[in-house]
Motif scaffolding. Structure first.
Motif, short mmCIF file in Angstrom:
data_model
loop_
_atom_site.label_atom_id
_atom_site.label_comp_id
_atom_site.label_asym_id
_atom_site.label_seq_id
_atom_site.Cartn_x
_atom_site.Cartn_y
_atom_site.Cartn_z
N ALA A 96 0.83 -1.21 0.00
CA ALA A 96 0.00 0.00 0.00
C ALA A 96 0.86 1.25 0.00
CB ALA A 96 -0.94 -0.01 1.20
N LYS A 97 1.92 1.24 0.78
CA LYS A 97 2.83 2.40 0.83
C LYS A 97 3.60 2.56 -0.47
CE LYS A 97 3.41 2.73 5.81
NZ LYS A 97 4.31 2.61 6.94
N GLN A 98 4.12 1.45 -0.99
CA GLN A 98 4.89 1.50 -2.25
C GLN A 98 4.05 2.05 -3.40
OE1 GLN A 98 6.12 -2.54 -2.79
NE2 GLN A 98 7.60 -2.48 -1.11
N ASN A 99 2.78 1.64 -3.44
CA ASN A 99 1.90 2.05 -4.53
C ASN A 99 1.14 3.34 -4.23
OD1 ASN A 99 1.96 -0.11 -6.73
ND2 ASN A 99 1.82 -1.31 -4.85
N LYS A 100 1.36 3.88 -3.03
CA LYS A 100 0.67 5.11 -2.60
C LYS A 100 -0.85 4.97 -2.70
CE LYS A 100 4.45 8.27 -3.68
NZ LYS A 100 5.53 7.48 -4.14
N TYR A 101 -1.36 3.83 -2.16
CA TYR A 101 -2.81 3.61 -2.18
C TYR A 101 -3.51 4.74 -1.44
CZ TYR A 101 -2.42 -1.32 -3.71
OH TYR A 101 -2.19 -2.48 -4.40
N PRO A 102 -4.44 5.44 -2.10
CA PRO A 102 -5.21 6.49 -1.43
C PRO A 102 -6.49 5.93 -0.81
CG PRO A 102 -5.65 6.56 -3.76
CD PRO A 102 -4.65 5.43 -3.55
N PHE A 103 -6.50 4.63 -0.57
CA PHE A 103 -7.68 3.94 -0.04
C PHE A 103 -7.21 2.92 1.00
CE2 PHE A 103 -6.57 2.42 -4.35
CZ PHE A 103 -6.02 1.18 -4.06
N PRO A 104 -8.12 2.49 1.88
CA PRO A 104 -7.75 1.46 2.85
C PRO A 104 -7.51 0.13 2.15
CG PRO A 104 -10.09 1.95 3.01
CD PRO A 104 -9.50 2.93 2.03
N TYR A 105 -6.63 -0.66 2.72
CA TYR A 105 -6.31 -2.00 2.21
C TYR A 105 -6.61 -2.97 3.35
CZ TYR A 105 -3.56 -5.45 -0.54
OH TYR A 105 -3.13 -6.53 -1.27
N LEU A 106 -7.78 -3.57 3.30
CA LEU A 106 -8.31 -4.37 4.39
C LEU A 106 -7.95 -5.84 4.26
CD1 LEU A 106 -11.92 -2.83 4.42
CD2 LEU A 106 -9.89 -2.01 5.62
N TYR A 107 -7.78 -6.48 5.41
CA TYR A 107 -7.44 -7.90 5.46
C TYR A 107 -8.64 -8.70 5.95
CZ TYR A 107 -5.17 -12.20 7.01
OH TYR A 107 -4.84 -13.52 7.22
N ASP A 108 -9.01 -9.71 5.17
CA ASP A 108 -10.16 -10.58 5.43
C ASP A 108 -9.65 -11.96 5.85
OD1 ASP A 108 -12.63 -11.94 5.32
OD2 ASP A 108 -12.67 -11.98 3.12
N PRO A 109 -9.25 -12.14 7.13
CA PRO A 109 -8.59 -13.38 7.55
C PRO A 109 -9.47 -14.63 7.49
CG PRO A 109 -9.11 -12.07 9.48
CD PRO A 109 -9.44 -11.22 8.27
N THR A 110 -10.78 -14.47 7.67
CA THR A 110 -11.67 -15.63 7.66
C THR A 110 -12.20 -15.94 6.26
OG1 THR A 110 -13.67 -14.32 8.04
CG2 THR A 110 -12.45 -15.08 10.01
N GLN A 111 -11.99 -15.03 5.33
CA GLN A 111 -12.47 -15.12 3.96
C GLN A 111 -13.99 -15.00 3.87
OE1 GLN A 111 -10.47 -18.81 2.67
NE2 GLN A 111 -8.93 -17.51 1.69
N GLU A 112 -14.63 -14.66 4.97
CA GLU A 112 -16.09 -14.53 4.99
C GLU A 112 -16.58 -13.36 4.13
OE1 GLU A 112 -18.31 -16.75 6.20
OE2 GLU A 112 -16.53 -17.95 6.58
#
Length: 184
Positions: A96-112
């Motif tokens: 996210a930092k390398q690509n300068k994401y201007p949006f949140p990058y969320l993690y879905d650990p359960t895949q739900e």
């Protein structure tokens, strides 16, 4: 890497709610906090997929273009990080930092969340109106890694424009194509 098309997601389907860790801010955020005033784009992506790497600059460009127009972009990674450690949350933050994401990058650990959206591949794009009803599910554009087709973002751009201009959803919605989500 198996080339996988996105599944169908009916128009006017209400966006499934979620609350996930944003790997950029280290905060748990939910859809109601993140939704846009006029439209919301939800993208299932990951760090290592060559199809996502191919489109990263274009999705950043589109997100920056539409941010001031009331459109929120949200990225979610649902890959199995035990078998694909390059997609782990700490690495998501780096990407996210390398690509300068201007949006949140969320993690879905359960895949739900991926299951709730019937996500199948990365990248996988969804557009919702101000009421979080689906108006588009499909590809960014016709470009793919190694193709001679320029990356334009035109399909997603047209879908966002339709919402902003109160027009009907695009008649032709072609599926996204990319790496399959790495299920547990």
């Amino acid at each position: 890497m198996a080339l996988t098309p996105s599944n169908s997601f009916p128009i006017k389907t209400l966006a499934p709610e979620f609350s996930l860790l944003d790997t950029v801010s280290d905060q748990t955020l939910n859809l109601q906090q993140l939704k846009g005033e006029k439209a919301t784009v939800i993208m299932f992506i990951c760090n290592h997929c060559p199809y996502v790497i191919h489109v990263n600059n274009k999705i950043v460009e589109l997100a920056n273009t539409y941010k001031s127009k009331g459109v929120s972009f949200i990225a979610i990674s649902s890959n199995d990080v035990e078998n694909y450690p390059q997609d782990a949350p700490d690495k998501m933050k780096d990407v996210a930092k390398q690509n300068k994401y201007p949006f949140p990058y969320l993690y879905d650990p359960t895949q739900e969340v991926a299951k709730a959206y019937d996500a199948a591949c990365t990248p996988d794009f969804y557009v919702f109106d101000k009421d979080l009803k689906s108006t588009y599910h499909g590809r960014l554009d016709a470009s793919r890694p190694g193709s001679d087709i320029d990356l334009t973002g035109e399909d997603l751009d047209q879908a966002i424009q339709a919402v902003l201009n109160n027009k009907q959803p695009l008649q032709q919605q072609l599926p996204s194509m990319g790496c399959n989500i790495k299920w547990k």
